[in-house]
Design an enzyme around this catalytic site. Structure first.
Site, PDB file in Angstrom:
ATOM      1  N   ARG A   1      -1.275  -4.648  -5.947  1.00  0.00           N
ATOM      2  CA  ARG A   1       0.094  -4.895  -5.477  1.00  0.00           C
ATOM      3  C   ARG A   1       0.018  -5.329  -4.018  1.00  0.00           C
ATOM      4  O   ARG A   1      -0.549  -4.615  -3.191  1.00  0.00           O
ATOM      5  CB  ARG A   1       0.960  -3.640  -5.622  1.00  0.00           C
ATOM      6  CG  ARG A   1       2.326  -3.801  -4.994  1.00  0.00           C
ATOM      7  CD  ARG A   1       3.267  -2.619  -5.239  1.00  0.00           C
ATOM      8  NE  ARG A   1       4.521  -2.888  -4.555  1.00  0.00           N
ATOM      9  CZ  ARG A   1       5.011  -2.173  -3.535  1.00  0.00           C
ATOM     10  NH1 ARG A   1       4.387  -1.082  -3.105  1.00  0.00           N
ATOM     11  NH2 ARG A   1       6.136  -2.532  -2.954  1.00  0.00           N
TER      12      ARG A   1
ATOM     13  N   HIS B   1       8.456  -7.094   1.830  1.00  0.00           N
ATOM     14  CA  HIS B   1       8.010  -5.776   2.314  1.00  0.00           C
ATOM     15  C   HIS B   1       8.287  -5.750   3.824  1.00  0.00           C
ATOM     16  O   HIS B   1       7.371  -5.598   4.634  1.00  0.00           O
ATOM     17  CB  HIS B   1       6.544  -5.538   1.960  1.00  0.00           C
ATOM     18  CG  HIS B   1       6.138  -4.083   1.928  1.00  0.00           C
ATOM     19  ND1 HIS B   1       5.576  -3.486   0.822  1.00  0.00           N
ATOM     20  CD2 HIS B   1       6.207  -3.109   2.864  1.00  0.00           C
ATOM     21  CE1 HIS B   1       5.305  -2.206   1.081  1.00  0.00           C
ATOM     22  NE2 HIS B   1       5.677  -1.953   2.320  1.00  0.00           N
TER      23      HIS B   1
ATOM     24  N   GLU C   1      11.644  -0.848  -0.989  1.00  0.00           N
ATOM     25  CA  GLU C   1      12.351   0.234  -0.317  1.00  0.00           C
ATOM     26  C   GLU C   1      13.571  -0.216   0.495  1.00  0.00           C
ATOM     27  O   GLU C   1      13.599  -0.138   1.735  1.00  0.00           O
ATOM     28  CB  GLU C   1      11.388   1.018   0.598  1.00  0.00           C
ATOM     29  CG  GLU C   1      10.203   1.611  -0.161  1.00  0.00           C
ATOM     30  CD  GLU C   1       9.347   2.537   0.683  1.00  0.00           C
ATOM     31  OE1 GLU C   1       9.522   2.565   1.910  1.00  0.00           O
ATOM     32  OE2 GLU C   1       8.519   3.264   0.116  1.00  0.00           O
TER      33      GLU C   1
ATOM     34  N   ASN D   1       8.260   4.438  -5.231  1.00  0.00           N
ATOM     35  CA  ASN D   1       7.305   4.934  -4.234  1.00  0.00           C
ATOM     36  C   ASN D   1       7.598   6.404  -3.999  1.00  0.00           C
ATOM     37  O   ASN D   1       8.725   6.770  -3.662  1.00  0.00           O
ATOM     38  CB  ASN D   1       7.442   4.161  -2.920  1.00  0.00           C
ATOM     39  CG  ASN D   1       7.078   2.693  -3.077  1.00  0.00           C
ATOM     40  OD1 ASN D   1       6.553   2.281  -4.115  1.00  0.00           O
ATOM     41  ND2 ASN D   1       7.350   1.905  -2.051  1.00  0.00           N
TER      42      ASN D   1
ATOM     43  N   TYR E   1       6.214  10.007  -2.167  1.00  0.00           N
ATOM     44  CA  TYR E   1       5.297  10.671  -1.238  1.00  0.00           C
ATOM     45  C   TYR E   1       5.541  12.168  -1.135  1.00  0.00           C
ATOM     46  O   TYR E   1       4.608  12.939  -0.952  1.00  0.00           O
ATOM     47  CB  TYR E   1       5.411  10.038   0.154  1.00  0.00           C
ATOM     48  CG  TYR E   1       4.832   8.651   0.181  1.00  0.00           C
ATOM     49  CD1 TYR E   1       3.468   8.471   0.354  1.00  0.00           C
ATOM     50  CD2 TYR E   1       5.630   7.531  -0.031  1.00  0.00           C
ATOM     51  CE1 TYR E   1       2.904   7.198   0.337  1.00  0.00           C
ATOM     52  CE2 TYR E   1       5.072   6.260  -0.054  1.00  0.00           C
ATOM     53  CZ  TYR E   1       3.725   6.101   0.132  1.00  0.00           C
ATOM     54  OH  TYR E   1       3.163   4.852   0.100  1.00  0.00           O
TER      55      TYR E   1
ATOM     56  N   GLU F   1       3.750   3.113  -5.242  1.00  0.00           N
ATOM     57  CA  GLU F   1       3.049   3.656  -4.069  1.00  0.00           C
ATOM     58  C   GLU F   1       2.979   5.168  -4.203  1.00  0.00           C
ATOM     59  O   GLU F   1       3.982   5.811  -4.514  1.00  0.00           O
ATOM     60  CB  GLU F   1       3.787   3.350  -2.756  1.00  0.00           C
ATOM     61  CG  GLU F   1       3.708   1.937  -2.288  1.00  0.00           C
ATOM     62  CD  GLU F   1       4.419   1.739  -0.951  1.00  0.00           C
ATOM     63  OE1 GLU F   1       4.575   2.712  -0.183  1.00  0.00           O
ATOM     64  OE2 GLU F   1       4.836   0.591  -0.704  1.00  0.00           O
TER      65      GLU F   1
HETATM   66  C1  FCB Z   1       6.205   3.381   2.470  1.00  0.00           C
HETATM   67  C2  FCB Z   1       5.967   1.916   2.744  1.00  0.00           C
HETATM   68  C3  FCB Z   1       4.519   1.549   2.908  1.00  0.00           C
HETATM   69  C4  FCB Z   1       3.747   2.606   3.659  1.00  0.00           C
HETATM   70  C5  FCB Z   1       4.020   3.974   3.086  1.00  0.00           C
HETATM   71  C6  FCB Z   1       3.241   5.074   3.758  1.00  0.00           C
HETATM   72  O1  FCB Z   1       7.495   3.708   2.874  1.00  0.00           O
HETATM   73  O2  FCB Z   1       6.477   1.145   1.694  1.00  0.00           O
HETATM   74  O3  FCB Z   1       4.469   0.300   3.523  1.00  0.00           O
HETATM   75  O4  FCB Z   1       3.996   2.514   4.994  1.00  0.00           O
HETATM   76  O5  FCB Z   1       5.366   4.255   3.155  1.00  0.00           O
END
Ligand code: FCB
Length: 467
Positions: free
Chosen positions: A91, A135, A180, A306, A308, A360
């Site tokens: 990607r 992006h 995002e 995405n 985290y 992500e």
């Molecule tokens: C996301 C972004 C990516 C990277 C990660 C850690 O928000 O899409 O570019 O910075 O965080």
């Protein structure tokens, strides 16, 4: 394709929870601004991140994207690196100002040639190409005309999308419009900690509407042009929970859930903007013209998520407080893998999901390169647990199609600069030397084992004479 049950039955060496369907997409992810460098070469135009990096204090370590990982000059080496990981997909994003320097009009043949070599190089190595159009690196020339707050930028984006698809579309596996939109609108235009550094809630909400509108218009235009690959959008999503059971924290959590998830998902799935958020915004709600909501609600060929961390919401404190109960990454983000399962199950319950990718997932950790090795056990654990969490959702019926690690390389982590390392491959920024970390070797082994299990299952399902 083998069923999960078949493949699990013959898997003795690996944790059965880590066996995914044979056609599951495994990738690594990057974005143009974070890795390419070559900011002033071959006709590339200025982006809003080039400009923002020059604002004193905007980037923690004072870094910029002039050189970054020098990926532009190391394309072949980096493509070999991706192939060596055993993944089947990559990607990446196209830098709009590299291919259309002013954000309108003339195309830059050298910029297009770079991405042509990229998609051809992926194909030559048997890798799927998952392209993101935006992006975050909007051409500065368009920012000078109002950027995403200006409705005209929607038309510019549709032209850009059509041009990219025309030049590169045949080499793509899938295409997503924006990465995002919440981050671009809220961090770029409300808190202003990201480019273009604007601090105004009403502007941020107008930006979010224009991003969604341009997404829908672009999908429609590409379909009309005959582009037939799966298309979608990438959202940053998280489960939110109140810091305390108090009515105020619960209400704030509901509102933040509206702003982060439902504000994007509801209109994408044809339900318009959520009323509770509109009520809260009042005069700060965006101007929506007749037909806009229909334009946004295009059928999705895929959805990218995405993930985290989770967010703990307090009415009195900041949007995202630390519970103190969970380990943190180097970004101070709570490590909460089961939140990925929770999120995916909730989305599956609330929306008719198309094939869904984790586009992500990964962690920044304080890596140390010693004698040519990075023993990033914390990252391995992070990835292992989050991939496992995707597997749980998959087995409960969520249409998960793939998982992509953020990130291939250590890179420019936006306002955090270069100090935060997300790569499964270490980058020495002095020499640009790439060194796969232990997590890269772990991922390769996981994928090798998967391939072995699927090959065995294929062999086992053949008639004896053919074995
Ligand atoms: C996301 C972004 C990516 C990277 C990660 C850690 O928000 O899409 O570019 O910075 O965080």
């Amino acid at each position: 394709m083998n069923s999960l049950a078949e493949t699990r039955a013959i898997s003795r060496t690996i944790d059965p929870a880590m066996i995914f369907p044979a056609d599951f997409v495994w990738g690594v992810a990057t974005s143009a601004a974070q890795i390419e460098g070559a900011a002033f070469e071959d006709g590339r135009g200025e982006s809003i991140w080039d400009r923002f990096c020059r604002v004193p204090g905007a980037i923690a370590d004072g870094g910029d994207i002039d050189v970054a990982c020098d990926h532009y000059h190391r394309l072949e080496e980096d493509l070999d690196l991706i192939a060596s990981l055993g993944v089947n997909a990559y990607r990446f994003s196209v830098a709009w100002p590299r291919v259309q320097p002013q954000g309108r009009g003339a195309w830059n043949p050298q910029g297009l040639d770079f991405y042509r070599r990229l998609v051809d190089g992926l194909r030559a190595r048997g890798l799927q190409a998952h392209l993101t159009l935006n992006h975050w690196d909007l051409p500065q020339a368009l920012q000078d005309e109002g950027g995403w707050a200006a409705r005209a930028t929607v038309d510019r984006f549709v032209d850009y999308a059509r041009g990219v698809a025309r030049h590169l579309g045949d080499g793509l596996t899938a295409l997503t419009t924006h990465n995002e939109p919440w981050v671009m609108s809220m961090l770029g235009h409300d808190s202003g900690i990201f480019a273009p550094g604007i601090k105004d809630r009403a502007t941020a909400m107008q930006v979010s509407h224009h991003l969604l509108l341009s997404h829908g218009r672009a999908l429609r235009a590409l379909r009309d042009d005959g582009f037939d690959k799966p298309m979608g959008i990438v959202l940053n999503l998280a489960p939110l929970l109140p810091a305390t059971p108090s009515a105020a924290d619960v209400a704030k959590t509901r509102l933040e859930d509206g702003l982060l998830l439902r504000w994007y998902l509801d209109p994408l799935f044809g339900r318009g903007y959520p009323q509770d958020v509109l009520d809260h915004l009042g005069a700060q709600a965006p101007r929506v013209e007749p037909g806009d909501l229909d334009a946004i609600a295009q059928p999705l060929g895929l959805l990218g998520i995405n993930y985290y961390s989770r967010s703990v919401v307090s009415a009195s404190g900041s949007y995202d407080v630390r519970s103190g109960a969970l380990p943190l990454t180097d970004m101070d983000w709570e490590i909460y893998p089961q939140g990925l399962t929770e999120l995916l199950l909730r989305l599956h319950r609330d929306y008719p999901l198309p094939p869904t990718y984790v586009t992500e997932n990964g962690g920044a950790f304080p890596d140390r390169l010693v004698n040519g090795r990075v023993h990033d056990a914390d990252r391995i654990q992070y990835l292992h647990e989050h991939i496992g969490a995707v597997g749980v959702a998959l087995r409960q019926g969520v249409p998960m199609a793939g998982y992509m690690v953020w990130s291939l390389l250590d890179n420019f982590e936006w306002a955090s600069g270069y100090a935060k390392r997300f790569g499964i491959v270490h980058v020495d920024y002095e020499t640009q030397r790439r060194t796969p970390k232990d997590s890269a070797l772990w991922l390769r082994e996981l994928l090798r084992q998967q391939a072995e299990v699927h090959a065995q299952a294929r062999g086992a399902s053949k008639p004896a004479a053919e074995r």
